[in-house]
Design an enzyme around this catalytic site. Structure first.
Site, PDB file in Angstrom:
ATOM      1  N   ASP A 188      44.167  -0.596 -86.327  1.00 15.12           N
ATOM      2  CA  ASP A 188      44.540  -1.556 -85.291  1.00 15.12           C
ATOM      3  C   ASP A 188      43.248  -2.206 -84.815  1.00 15.12           C
ATOM      4  OD1 ASP A 188      45.845  -2.862 -82.994  1.00 15.12           O
ATOM      5  OD2 ASP A 188      47.490  -1.483 -83.383  1.00 15.12           O
TER       6      ASP A 188
ATOM      7  N   HIS B 265      43.226  -4.958 -86.827  1.00 17.68           N
ATOM      8  CA  HIS B 265      44.001  -6.121 -86.396  1.00 17.68           C
ATOM      9  C   HIS B 265      43.102  -7.161 -85.742  1.00 17.68           C
ATOM     10  CE1 HIS B 265      48.180  -3.961 -86.221  1.00 17.68           C
ATOM     11  NE2 HIS B 265      47.604  -3.898 -87.406  1.00 17.68           N
TER      12      HIS B 265
END
Length: 486
Positions: free
Chosen positions: A307, A341
């Site tokens: 992430d 991300h």
């Protein structure tokens, strides 16, 4: 005089592909030599801002400890596969009661449950040491006061936890291994995750119901003592969480296979994260998420995560507004990012706001790096993000280089219009981007004073979009070797 972007049409500042005449966004004029005075003024203001970053570096306190060691093996710890939770607790308590020092973990593999630090204790992992954390959720009970995705609750203990302590540290060349994988912790996420991998397992309950209930509890301002999300809730614990602590250091360790976020200081002051390797590709494996913290330095770290690599946060929705504590005075420097991300991110749990954020001399590159510099919020989260400065950023491969997203998750469905203003990106080079910009404010709340100075995009596949902006400046910006400005 140029119109602010907030006054220009959507068509003018959208580019769905490469413009035939040199990749510039349609309607952009060439750089005028008469604007040199403005560039000098911008540089002067930038220099003043970065003087503030140097002040943060000077004033962020780091812990100091007596030269006194407490060897965990003297308290019964054994590298034989047995659970050493009590031995660690006894060593930490003795160190604390003796006035502080180092709790020393020697070379070897030591199995343990959660570790709770106390004031004036430095948990030091020698090189060759690995802490293997139990994957039995029952070992992380009873519940403790924690924050989960920006909402306070009573939940599973973080793997390394401190609450209302001061002068604490986690240091050394050793490794902390949460042992999370497709069979333990991660299936609680449910659904599909990175690269379409499905984390759901037949018969394994997921976090969905508890997550929705926690959101309802927060919106209803239910007392935190009554928000109990232990066994059966499936809300995965953060790996390292220091909560309401002062003068904290995390240095040199490697953190891997995390159940959830890796490093999450909350409501802390004077936090230094230095030389840390964050390597975990599971769902929600954020690398370092300072949340409602003041005076934070993140430097010389390496991130390879499932992430966001670094995400600055300040509480979610009603809970963030209830506490109303921004993240502020944060310096990020000399860090490297690979998968994630986003490289350097602000949001999405940002209801308390963020200000005075500086990032410099960072490198990021991966085919799986989705965004380079990223802001994410919406009218449910709200909050004010202001005074954010980036310089000397080198991006290799990325999907989108710069994202300021007011449509994250719930989108424009709330009553708390976000504000984003005073953002400078200086001396950035991006080699390969599938898209340069995904920048879009609201018409009622345009992104104010986004400045791009000395920025180079070498080989973009798509320019992207710039919408609803006021005070946008581009100086010495090139796209595929062609000048770009307005």
């Amino acid at each position: 005089m140029n119109k602010p972007i907030s006054q220009l049409s959507r068509r003018t500042f959208l580019a769905s592909g490469l413009a035939s005449a040199g990749l510039g966004l349609t309607g952009c004029a060439a750089l005028s030599g008469t604007q040199d005075k403005q560039l000098r003024e911008l540089t002067h203001n930038s220099d003043k801002a970065w003087a503030g970053a140097r002040k943060i570096l000077r004033e962020t306190k780091t812990p100091h400890f007596p030269k006194r060691d407490f060897l965990v093996t003297d308290f019964g710890a054994k590298a034989d596969g047995s659970n050493n939770s009590q031995a660690f607790a006894n060593a930490i308590t003795k160190c604390h009661e003796s006035g502080g020092g180092r709790v020393l973990v020697p070379k070897g593999e030591f199995v343990t449950g959660p570790i709770h630090l106390l004031s004036n204790v430095n948990l030091h992992l020698e090189e060759g040491c690995t802490l293997l954390f139990s994957t039995n959720p029952k070992d992380y009970l009873p519940v403790v006061f924690t924050r989960w995705e920006g909402m306070e609750m009573m939940g599973y203990s973080p793997l390394v936890y401190a609450f209302q302590q001061e002068n604490i540290a986690l240091t050394g060349k050793g490794t902390l291994n949460g042992q999370a994988d497709e069979f333990t912790w991660w299936p609680w996420k449910g659904g599909k995750w990175k690269s379409g991998k499905n984390w759901s397992k037949d018969g394994v309950p997921t976090q969905d119901a508890a997550r929705k209930q926690l959101e309802r509890d927060a919106e209803a301002n239910r007392p935190v003592s009554e928000r109990i999300y232990g066994e059966g809730a499936q809300l995965r614990p953060p790996f390292v969480q220091f909560y309401s602590c002062n003068t904290c250091l995390i240095e040199d360790v490697t953190i891997t296979r995390a159940p959830f976020w890796l490093i999450n200081p909350v409501l802390c002051q004077d936090v230094t994260v230095r030389g840390v390797t964050c390597s975990s590709l599971g769902p929600n494996s954020d690398g370092c998420d300072p949340e409602s913290c003041k005076n934070v330095v993140i430097e010389n770290c390496y991130f390879d995560t499932g992430d966001d690599c670094i995400a600055i946060k300040s509480g979610r929705n009603a809970d963030g507004r209830r506490l109303n504590v921004p993240s502020e005075n944060i310096v990020i420097r000399n860090c490297k990012m690979r998968n994630g991300h986003g490289g350097v991110v602000i949001g999405s749990e940002i209801s308390g706001g963020a200000r005075n954020i500086f990032a410099e001399n960072c490198e990021m590159s991966s085919h799986d790096l989705e965004r380079g510099l990223r802001f994410k919020t919406n009218s449910v989260r709200g909050g004010t993000i202001e005074n954010v400065y980036f310089r000397n950023i080198d991006i290799g491969d990325v999907q989108t280089a710069l994202v300021i997203d007011f449509g994250y998750e719930e989108g424009d469905t709330g009553q708390f219009t976000p504000t984003v203003k005073n953002i400078e990106v200086r001396n950035l080079r991006c080699k390969n981007a599938k898209q340069i910009f995904n920048v879009k404010g609201y018409e009622r709340s345009p992104i104010r004073n986004l400045h791009l100075i000395n920025v180079q995009f070498d080989q973009p596949a798509d320019v992207g979009k710039l919408e609803n902006m006021d005070g946008f400046v581009a100086k010495n910006v090139s796209i595929a070797g062609k000048p770009f400005s307005i």
